[in-house]
Write an enzyme that holds these catalytic residues in place. Sequence first.
Site, PDB file in Angstrom:
ATOM      1  N   HIS A 160      34.912  17.416  -8.794  1.00 28.02           N
ATOM      2  CA  HIS A 160      34.451  16.035  -8.931  1.00 28.02           C
ATOM      3  C   HIS A 160      34.301  15.360  -7.618  1.00 28.02           C
ATOM      4  O   HIS A 160      34.391  14.093  -7.784  1.00 28.02           O
ATOM      5  CB  HIS A 160      35.090  15.433  -9.984  1.00 28.02           C
ATOM      6  CG  HIS A 160      35.379  16.276 -11.284  1.00 28.02           C
ATOM      7  ND1 HIS A 160      34.476  16.096 -12.347  1.00 28.02           N
ATOM      8  CD2 HIS A 160      36.611  16.864 -11.645  1.00 28.02           C
ATOM      9  CE1 HIS A 160      35.003  17.136 -13.312  1.00 28.02           C
ATOM     10  NE2 HIS A 160      36.248  17.406 -12.798  1.00 28.02           N
ATOM     11  N   SER A 281      18.228   6.552  14.347  1.00 28.82           N
ATOM     12  CA  SER A 281      17.526   5.694  13.741  1.00 28.82           C
ATOM     13  C   SER A 281      16.545   4.953  14.388  1.00 28.82           C
ATOM     14  O   SER A 281      16.778   4.695  15.618  1.00 28.82           O
ATOM     15  CB  SER A 281      18.497   4.931  12.856  1.00 28.82           C
ATOM     16  OG  SER A 281      18.120   3.468  12.438  1.00 28.82           O
TER      17      SER A 281
END
Length: 464
Positions: A160, A281
């Site tokens: 998980h 970016s």
Amino acid sequence: MTERETPLWSGRFTRPPAPEAAELGRSLSFDVRLAPYDVEAGVAHVRALEDAGLLTAAEAGQIEKALREVGDQISAGTFAFDPADEDVHSAIERGVIRRLGDVGAKLHAGRSRNDLVMTDLRLWLLDAEDRIREVIERCALALLGHSRDHAETVMPGTTHARFAQPVTLGHHLLAHAWALVRDLDRFGGWRRRASVSPLGAGAMATSTLRLDHEATARRLGFEARFENSIDAVSDRDVVQEFLACASICATHLSRLAADVARFSDESLDWVAIDEAFATGSSMMPHKRNPDVAELARAKAGRVLGDLVAVSTVLHGLPLGYHRDLQEDKEAVFDAADTLEAAGAALAGCVATLTFHPNAMRRSAEADGLYATDIAEALVTSGVPFREAHERVGKLVASLEADERSLRDLSAEEWTAFGVPNGAELLDAARSVRARAAPGGPSPDSVRQQIEAIERALGARGLKK
Ligand code: ARG
């Protein structure tokens, strides 16, 4: 009809197709990449016609030469396509006829575009599978390299996406490698079924021309000839299965890519992605983003979409060739191109990763990772597992309430709990070594797995 507008099948027609009908049917823009295979299939067919006494050796030689010239022109971009050419098969035949007149017009005896297109496509797919296998092997080798270096590097294994139990990095990476080994095996199984020549099946019922289909298959490098002419032109399971193999493999690459992205997340910082496989970016000057991993992760959806598209076309389709089947090619080209490109970039990205063993070791200090080891220590001293699970769960909860951890327990507290060596158990290296069974995360198991994978890849003729 003028000569230039006439399709090859125009005998029983008085008018050419409506422009929009021709436009819908035209596949040349994408099936032109079958041209080299169409030439080879043409040459093999010419030899079958010669063997059957339907072409003289001189005619066969002329047609072969013309086919090769047309093929060379198409690959050089100098071939004059005709607006009436529906597909690559028509274009190539027309090119041969343009060169040779009546002799060229003998080429299509005993064959149809229905068997020809599947012959070309099978040949194309077999070559595409070679390229794909090569990039999958590159990914697997990159994983093996890191696994060798990190057979002993400890890290938190997760379920998980939450810390579960300590494992070795090698063990985690090899889980990805084993999936790729199965992909290679799956493609290998596909290959055996794919290597069957449909040529000579004709439109659907072979021909009366006594062509030797087996010799044709051999000439083209296929393992076998078709067993049933209707099956040979009707089915596309070879395409569907290729797409299924590709889809499963793309899914595996996607999950590998997801781990690369997650591990390089600054909250974990378990690995650094090489600059060559990262991006910046446009606005934020500090960023180094895992775009390659993200794209490799996303491409699996597209490949599955290709499988769904073809499966949807096929389901409910009666036997025999239908033009519906032309829809297989863009899907399979897209899937193969996508898998090859994503696999190649991911192989490079993985090969150049720099793992951070210290960050992983620090993460592996989280004491919850050892709760199962402690429960198993109680089991070893005779406590039933359910009770041990309950006792450790309660211990963890009460420590949490007191803002303490397992690491804060004194020797007396450990003894009172029934695990006198409890403090020693909170150690990742010890924990992974204790999971010594084959297939487990211990360094010895990792080394055994590496050898087994090397054997599996070696059996496929892979050079290390
Ligand atoms: N271009 C077709 C295909 O890709 C093959 C042509 C067969 N056409 C036909 N009308 N029987 O499937």
